[in-house]
Design an enzyme around this catalytic site. Sequence first.
Site, PDB file in Angstrom:
ATOM      1  N   LYS A   1      35.631 -30.293   0.006  1.00  0.00           N
ATOM      2  CA  LYS A   1      34.443 -30.396   0.852  1.00  0.00           C
ATOM      3  C   LYS A   1      34.754 -31.257   2.083  1.00  0.00           C
ATOM      4  O   LYS A   1      35.903 -31.418   2.462  1.00  0.00           O
ATOM      5  CB  LYS A   1      33.277 -30.973   0.043  1.00  0.00           C
ATOM      6  CG  LYS A   1      32.927 -30.156  -1.197  1.00  0.00           C
ATOM      7  CD  LYS A   1      32.422 -28.770  -0.841  1.00  0.00           C
ATOM      8  CE  LYS A   1      31.957 -28.014  -2.073  1.00  0.00           C
ATOM      9  NZ  LYS A   1      31.399 -26.685  -1.737  1.00  0.00           N
TER      10      LYS A   1
ATOM     11  N   ARG B   1      26.698 -35.362   1.700  1.00  0.00           N
ATOM     12  CA  ARG B   1      26.361 -35.584   0.287  1.00  0.00           C
ATOM     13  C   ARG B   1      26.760 -36.985  -0.160  1.00  0.00           C
ATOM     14  O   ARG B   1      26.058 -37.610  -0.974  1.00  0.00           O
ATOM     15  CB  ARG B   1      27.046 -34.538  -0.593  1.00  0.00           C
ATOM     16  CG  ARG B   1      26.769 -33.097  -0.227  1.00  0.00           C
ATOM     17  CD  ARG B   1      25.332 -32.691  -0.434  1.00  0.00           C
ATOM     18  NE  ARG B   1      25.119 -31.300  -0.020  1.00  0.00           N
ATOM     19  CZ  ARG B   1      23.956 -30.770   0.290  1.00  0.00           C
ATOM     20  NH1 ARG B   1      22.860 -31.511   0.232  1.00  0.00           N
ATOM     21  NH2 ARG B   1      23.841 -29.519   0.676  1.00  0.00           N
TER      22      ARG B   1
ATOM     23  N   ASP C   1      26.559 -28.886  -5.151  1.00  0.00           N
ATOM     24  CA  ASP C   1      25.989 -29.620  -4.024  1.00  0.00           C
ATOM     25  C   ASP C   1      24.943 -30.648  -4.455  1.00  0.00           C
ATOM     26  O   ASP C   1      24.397 -31.358  -3.613  1.00  0.00           O
ATOM     27  CB  ASP C   1      25.378 -28.660  -2.999  1.00  0.00           C
ATOM     28  CG  ASP C   1      26.434 -28.070  -2.088  1.00  0.00           C
ATOM     29  OD1 ASP C   1      27.568 -28.585  -2.067  1.00  0.00           O
ATOM     30  OD2 ASP C   1      26.136 -27.071  -1.393  1.00  0.00           O
TER      31      ASP C   1
ATOM     32  N   LYS D   1      24.189 -32.861   8.971  1.00  0.00           N
ATOM     33  CA  LYS D   1      24.850 -31.595   8.644  1.00  0.00           C
ATOM     34  C   LYS D   1      23.962 -30.718   7.780  1.00  0.00           C
ATOM     35  O   LYS D   1      23.920 -29.497   7.956  1.00  0.00           O
ATOM     36  CB  LYS D   1      26.182 -31.852   7.938  1.00  0.00           C
ATOM     37  CG  LYS D   1      26.974 -30.572   7.677  1.00  0.00           C
ATOM     38  CD  LYS D   1      28.302 -30.852   7.030  1.00  0.00           C
ATOM     39  CE  LYS D   1      29.167 -29.603   7.050  1.00  0.00           C
ATOM     40  NZ  LYS D   1      28.561 -28.449   6.365  1.00  0.00           N
TER      41      LYS D   1
ATOM     42  N   ARG E   1      35.266 -35.219  -2.783  1.00  0.00           N
ATOM     43  CA  ARG E   1      34.076 -35.787  -3.417  1.00  0.00           C
ATOM     44  C   ARG E   1      34.314 -36.247  -4.853  1.00  0.00           C
ATOM     45  O   ARG E   1      33.367 -36.709  -5.501  1.00  0.00           O
ATOM     46  CB  ARG E   1      32.923 -34.773  -3.377  1.00  0.00           C
ATOM     47  CG  ARG E   1      32.387 -34.537  -1.974  1.00  0.00           C
ATOM     48  CD  ARG E   1      31.183 -33.617  -1.996  1.00  0.00           C
ATOM     49  NE  ARG E   1      30.782 -33.264  -0.643  1.00  0.00           N
ATOM     50  CZ  ARG E   1      29.976 -32.236  -0.357  1.00  0.00           C
ATOM     51  NH1 ARG E   1      29.475 -31.492  -1.338  1.00  0.00           N
ATOM     52  NH2 ARG E   1      29.665 -31.965   0.896  1.00  0.00           N
TER      53      ARG E   1
ATOM     54  N   ARG F   1      40.544 -27.707   5.815  1.00  0.00           N
ATOM     55  CA  ARG F   1      40.100 -26.911   4.666  1.00  0.00           C
ATOM     56  C   ARG F   1      40.781 -25.550   4.657  1.00  0.00           C
ATOM     57  O   ARG F   1      40.948 -24.909   5.689  1.00  0.00           O
ATOM     58  CB  ARG F   1      38.571 -26.773   4.685  1.00  0.00           C
ATOM     59  CG  ARG F   1      37.901 -28.122   4.488  1.00  0.00           C
ATOM     60  CD  ARG F   1      36.409 -28.081   4.713  1.00  0.00           C
ATOM     61  NE  ARG F   1      35.690 -27.390   3.654  1.00  0.00           N
ATOM     62  CZ  ARG F   1      34.365 -27.311   3.583  1.00  0.00           C
ATOM     63  NH1 ARG F   1      33.631 -27.887   4.520  1.00  0.00           N
ATOM     64  NH2 ARG F   1      33.775 -26.678   2.601  1.00  0.00           N
TER      65      ARG F   1
ATOM     66  N   SER G   1      31.162 -21.201  -8.582  1.00  0.00           N
ATOM     67  CA  SER G   1      29.872 -21.178  -7.871  1.00  0.00           C
ATOM     68  C   SER G   1      29.267 -19.777  -7.823  1.00  0.00           C
ATOM     69  O   SER G   1      29.171 -19.154  -6.770  1.00  0.00           O
ATOM     70  CB  SER G   1      30.051 -21.744  -6.455  1.00  0.00           C
ATOM     71  OG  SER G   1      30.619 -23.020  -6.489  1.00  0.00           O
TER      72      SER G   1
ATOM     73  N   GLY H   1      31.697 -25.349   7.131  1.00  0.00           N
ATOM     74  CA  GLY H   1      32.684 -24.515   6.459  1.00  0.00           C
ATOM     75  C   GLY H   1      32.175 -23.137   6.079  1.00  0.00           C
ATOM     76  O   GLY H   1      32.844 -22.123   6.303  1.00  0.00           O
TER      77      GLY H   1
ATOM     78  N   GLN I   1      32.814 -18.726  -0.972  1.00  0.00           N
ATOM     79  CA  GLN I   1      32.482 -18.320   0.398  1.00  0.00           C
ATOM     80  C   GLN I   1      33.377 -17.205   0.919  1.00  0.00           C
ATOM     81  O   GLN I   1      32.969 -16.424   1.776  1.00  0.00           O
ATOM     82  CB  GLN I   1      32.542 -19.536   1.320  1.00  0.00           C
ATOM     83  CG  GLN I   1      31.467 -20.568   1.006  1.00  0.00           C
ATOM     84  CD  GLN I   1      31.722 -21.918   1.639  1.00  0.00           C
ATOM     85  OE1 GLN I   1      32.697 -22.091   2.380  1.00  0.00           O
ATOM     86  NE2 GLN I   1      30.861 -22.884   1.362  1.00  0.00           N
TER      87      GLN I   1
END
Length: 441
Positions: free
Chosen positions: A344, A391, A317, A417, A348, A129, A200, A100, A174
């Site tokens: 994600k 994760r 993360d 990944k 999650r 996403r 983040s 991503g 991002q």
Amino acid sequence: MTPDGLPERFDVIVHPARELRGELRAQPSKNYTTRYLLAAALAPGETRVVGVATSEDAEAMIRCLRDWGAGVERVGDDAVVRGFGAHPRPGVTLNPGNAGAVARFLMGVAALTGGTTFVTDYADSLGRRPQGDLLEALERLGARVTSRDGRLPISISGPVRGGLVQVGAERSSQYASALMFLAPLLQGGLDLRLTGEIKSHAPLRQTLDTLAAFGVTASAPDDLSRVTIPGGQTYRAGRVLVPGDYPGSAAILTAAALLPGEVTVTNLRANDLQGEREAVDVLREMGADLAREGDRVTVRGGRPLHAVTRDGDGFTDAVQALTAAAASAEGTTTWENVETLRLKECDRISDTRRELERLGLTAGETQDSLTVTGTPRIAGGVTADGHGDHRMIMLLTLLGLRAEAPLRITGAHHIRKSYPGFFRHLEELGARFEYVETDTH
């Protein structure tokens, strides 16, 4: 077999471990590797990126940069990049796989081209996403964009102008990072305003750090609500060293805290900008015996842990790995302000709650939080779903190490990944796994 000696696709059977003991060097940072590789491609001339990650995300970035016209050669553990500067090859279709951040960073730079199309083989993961906030910002700068309701496949073409632009920062940092990579190559630069509650901060600081490492001037206040990057700049080729990876190392440190023994992880800088560095402090607050000496973190495991309540936005993360510690801690742990975890490779929050309940734990959720009540006993003896998420696989592996019977995790190959050596590293410390090859078609 693949370079790690494991089947292309496999489930893993995690056997209970009595102790973990030994020393490991942290793998190179996935987040810095992808940033440095992109910046190196944007720099005319040759750059040596020292100690690059071998993760699927890193390989996705290398593959896409080559398709755009960069020369990227692996030399030992390094990558030598001959950049295309401000001129990626137009008319190219890029496939970032399930990466991503790679996709988004490249989407920003795609505005320099006469047309780039983005596709993915992971329609049920990256294909779902959202990219709309970034695409809208690019359109405001003059880019022509087509997409499937803000999702892949996406086509982007320039030219774009510089100046003032806003981008939403609530879903992901991002989008802003993507525009930051683009900004210095626009004649007018960018005055970037981040709207909404900024998620983040740490990855944004890593992007600014990357720009500085390549000679790009940028300025931002402490809250990162406005990033100013003058235009007409050139990325400077040279030599950069990738630091150790805190998100993956958080899983190793947590495993070491859960079981008797002593484990040291090296190559973890004390002043690193990765938000997941906070995992060391969280484990210590939970009662783990951790000591740092320079870039070495040593854990003496097996001490009783207790629950905490923490804002997890700064170390998203590492939340999955730390959830394994929460599952062993006395009391109920809450990770607050982690809604971005829903966006994600899997959800999650909800998917983690379901897997914990499958293993007999008590867990709960709100839209932006996850709670876990610890238990001294995990029975194991069941099959858990890895959800195609690296994760999640880390979390389930750590739970399996302290279970009373072996735990099978489906789709464990997705660990590649971010951390291809995860299982091998744990084996070096004394863990035992079985790898069950699954259908490769």
